[in-house]
Motif scaffolding. Structure first.
Motif, short mmCIF file in Angstrom:
data_model
loop_
_atom_site.label_atom_id
_atom_site.label_comp_id
_atom_site.label_asym_id
_atom_site.label_seq_id
_atom_site.Cartn_x
_atom_site.Cartn_y
_atom_site.Cartn_z
N GLN A 60 0.83 -1.21 0.00
CA GLN A 60 0.00 0.00 0.00
C GLN A 60 0.87 1.26 0.00
OE1 GLN A 60 -2.36 -0.90 3.47
NE2 GLN A 60 -3.84 -2.12 2.31
N GLN A 93 2.14 1.88 -3.51
CA GLN A 93 1.14 2.50 -4.38
C GLN A 93 0.99 3.99 -4.08
OE1 GLN A 93 -1.96 -0.49 -3.38
NE2 GLN A 93 -2.18 -0.74 -5.59
N LYS A 129 4.29 1.71 -9.82
CA LYS A 129 3.35 0.78 -10.43
C LYS A 129 3.82 -0.66 -10.18
CE LYS A 129 1.05 -0.39 -14.79
NZ LYS A 129 0.98 -0.11 -16.24
N PRO A 130 3.03 -1.47 -9.50
CA PRO A 130 3.43 -2.86 -9.22
C PRO A 130 3.58 -3.65 -10.51
CG PRO A 130 1.49 -2.21 -7.94
CD PRO A 130 1.69 -1.16 -8.97
N THR A 133 5.41 -8.22 -7.94
CA THR A 133 4.77 -7.56 -6.78
C THR A 133 3.42 -8.20 -6.49
OG1 THR A 133 5.64 -5.52 -7.79
CG2 THR A 133 4.33 -5.29 -5.78
#
Length: 695
Positions: free
Chosen positions: A245, A248, A253-254, A258
């Motif tokens: 979290q 983000q 950007k995962p 991730t």
């Protein structure tokens, strides 16, 4: 396309003109390299060979070598390298790169030690190749040689070395390399710091990894992934989710790595709905994300959801791998969904992963848990290689299906293969002794765990021995084993003892075991019900009322007992005295017909097993309409003339009356019945059961 077409035309013209000079070859070679056209490059190389062209230097050949290396063309690169009239360090490094990228470790090592000269690039290439192929110890040895020959390691070198330490879980060497980095001139290189973070996390020093992460300049996605994966590996899924979290919120950007780790964290935290939300947000779901979800469902007891998701995965055109397939097969095994399991087996064959060790072992387990040990043996026998997991699946499968002697014979074969049994092996072996009543053999196997194989007997092993001793009439020895265990007895031990006491009618020890369970698992209904049933069997109705009152005061909920049967790829579930099925009326008619037929043959339902102080008529109705009997009746309705076994699953242990009922029905209808309860399989054939009336 036009560029490649022009290149081909230019080389066509070269062939039409005969011999050429270095000036003619150079632009064509450079263009082949620029557009990665291997086909035209090989044509150029053939033209040079045809006209015995010998360049004055290595420039042209090196350019071609680097292209072959970059594109993984091993044979083309080696062919050119062997023909080169002269080679320099660039030539040698190029061919080293080919072997490193392809994982050809033996060729990589042989070429490296054959080189007439080396530079730091040579060493970096070999170290990275060895570390990336899992030869971490050898990578560290080459680094020591690099130091002896006076070459200065780069950031690239240190990243490879730290990755090697991570694989080896060698914290001491990792810290030594960290020290070299600190005194060097690498500064705050993000790639090196990421590798350091990853090394400390994988070696269990997660706080040190966090310290490094917080001080990493110019963090990238790999930085976040290293620590997220570290928290997951170190059993801190909550921190993994918190960091995700935070990532983000930081605007990062995962990527697929991730998401895979975060999904695992949600599943470990049993936050299934949150995992589904993350999964649904992924636009381009890859194989890893689908597989992670499927595995997560299985780990959280949502096997049917796992099967449904697998169907969606296939519908989306995503190709599963062996890990996906093995997880889906495990779902089929837990649910005893034979038809689905056979379909997935077929899919594994089509994908060419049916001989994969993971998949084959899962198939053996699945067929055993569906009661089809013959098919399990076929898979096991055809496996090109086996490990202890494979042997355990087959040994345990035989034991669960009443083939106890076969299980023990297979155990001896495992030993002949020079494989060392593990804790799971001995649970299966002791279970086989238990079911077969082989008390002396059980003692020998139990003693061998520590004396012969230097393993520490687990609580599961003690539970097996307590069961074996108690059922064999050695209750005093069983109690002594409980009291003298090196471990603190847990709920498994006391549950086992309570179960044995219930069978033997030992109220005194049963009360002791039940009271311990009330303390350990105050909301588990099982011990209350078992003790209540023991009192009821003796007609001690006041004690029955006392236990029921205790359950009510503690708000203990009795879990639902149910049975299910798979017909035409559809699962039908039943509870006792069920009236919810669309064909309820026909089912009860069929069951009534069966009961009447058995009564004519002398069978009477054993109403003594109804442990409630009610009228005889009510007891008769209660015992006659248990869930497994309703499932059996439905199976006979749907396939009245079939000769294949009727397969029924039950989530608790089958009662004595239903056990006798199934035996007699199998004799009357001349058709096998396979019933899997919470303890084992019961194969009813011609009036007998594989459990030898052990349940």
């Amino acid at each position: 396309m036009k560029v490649r077409q022009k290149l081909r035309q230019a080389i066509d013209s070269l062939y039409a003109g005969g011999q050429a000079t270095a000036e003619a070859y150079t632009p064509l070679v450079l263009e082949c390299v620029r557009v990665n056209d291997v086909g035209q490059a090989k044509r150029l190389q053939s033209h040079m060979d045809l006209h015995y062209f010998t360049p004055n230097d290595t420039f042209l050949h090196n350019r071609l070598l680097h292209m072959y290396a970059r594109l993984g063309k091993i044979s083309d690169a080696r062919n050119l390298f062997d023909k080169m009239p002269q080679r320099d360090i660039i030539s040698w490094n190029a061919i080293l790169s080919v072997y490193a990228k392809s994982g050809s470790v033996e060729n990589l090592r042989a070429l490296f030690y054959k080189m007439p000269f080396r530079d730091s690039v040579s060493y970096n290439t070999v170290i990275a190749g060895l570390a990336g192929s899992g030869f971490s110890s050898q990578a560290l040895e080459v680094f020591l040689r690099m130091n002896r020959e006076g070459f200065e390691p780069t950031g690239y070198t240190h990243v490879s070395l730290l990755n090697a330490c991570s694989r080896l879980l060698d914290l001491r060497k990792g810290k030594q390399i960290h020290g070299r980095i600190c005194v060097g001139v690498l500064g705050r290189n993000v790639f090196v710091w990421n590798a350091l973070t990853d090394m400390y996390a994988k070696c269990g020093e997660i706080d040190k990894a966090r310290w490094l992460f917080d001080r990493t300049d110019n963090k990238n996605v790999v930085s976040w992934n290293s620590l997220i994966a570290g928290y997951l590996k170190n059993g801190q899924p909550k921190k993994c989710i918190d960091l995700f979290q935070e990532m983000q919120l930081g605007g990062f950007k995962p990527d697929d790595v991730t998401v895979s780790n975060v999904l695992c964290a949600y599943f470990q935290s049993r936050l299934v709905d949150e995992a589904i939300e993350v999964f649904n947000l992924i636009k381009n779901k890859d194989k890893v994300s689908w597989t992670t979800m499927i595995v997560g469902y299985v780990q959280n007891g949502k096997e049917e959801d796992a099967l449904n998701l697998f169907a969606k995965m296939l519908a989306e055109g995503v190709k599963p791998d062996s890990f996906t397939i093995s997880s889906v097969i495990s779902s089929c095994a837990k649910l005893a969904y034979l038809c689905n399991g056979q379909v997935v087996h077929g899919k594994a064959i089509l994908l060419g992963v049916d001989n994969d060790l993971l998949v084959s072992s899962a198939l053996v387990d699945m067929y055993c848990k569906c009661g089809i040990t013959k098919d399990a043996w076929i898979v096991f026998d055809m496996m090109p290689s086996r490990n202890v997991v494979s042997w355990n699946a087959m040994i345990r499968g035989y034991a669960q299906n009443g083939q106890d002697l076969e299980a023990l014979v297979l155990y001896e074969k495992l030993l002949q293969q020079k494989l060392k049994p593990d804790s799971i092996t001995f649970v299966a072996v002791l279970s086989a002794c238990n079911h077969a009543g082989l008390i002396e053999e059980g003692r020998i196997y139990f003693d061998s765990i520590s004396k012969r194989y230097a393993l520490v007997p687990t609580l599961d092993h003690y539970a097996c021995m307590i069961n074996l001793l108690g059922r064999s009439g050695c209750m005093t020895e069983a109690i002594d084993l409980v009291n003298n265990m090196p471990h603190e007895p847990n709920s498994l031990i006391w549950s086992t003892l309570l179960s044995v006491c219930a069978i033997k009618g030992d109220i005194e020890n049963g009360e002791m075991a039940a009271k311990r369970l009330f303390e350990l698992e105050p909301l588990n209904a099982g011990p209350y019900i078992m003790l209540s049933n023991m009192y009821a069997t003796c007609g001690r109705w006041e004690d029955v009322a006392s236990v029921r009152s205790l359950m009510k005061s503690k708000n203990v909920k009795k879990f639902a007992a149910y049975s299910w049967i798979e017909i035409d790829n559809e699962v039908h579930k039943f509870v006792a005295e069920d009236a919810t099925h669309p064909q309820t009326e026909i089912i009860y008619e069929e069951l009534g017909r069966l009961i009447k037929k058995l009564q004519e043959a002398g069978f009477m339902p054993d109403t003594k097993l109804v442990l409630h102080n009610v009228e005889e008529e009510e007891k008769f109705a209660s015992i006659c309409y248990h869930s497994e009997k309703l499932a059996l009746a439905y199976g006979l309705i749907k396939n009245p003339h079939a000769t294949t076994p009727i397969r029924i699953m039950k989530n608790i242990r089958v009662c004595g009356d239903c056990h006798m009922f199934m035996k007699l029905v199998s004799k009357v209808i001349g058709r096998p019945i396979i019933l899997r309860d919470s303890n084992r399989f019961h194969h009813f054939v011609g009036g007998s059961c594989s459990c030898k009336d052990y349940w």
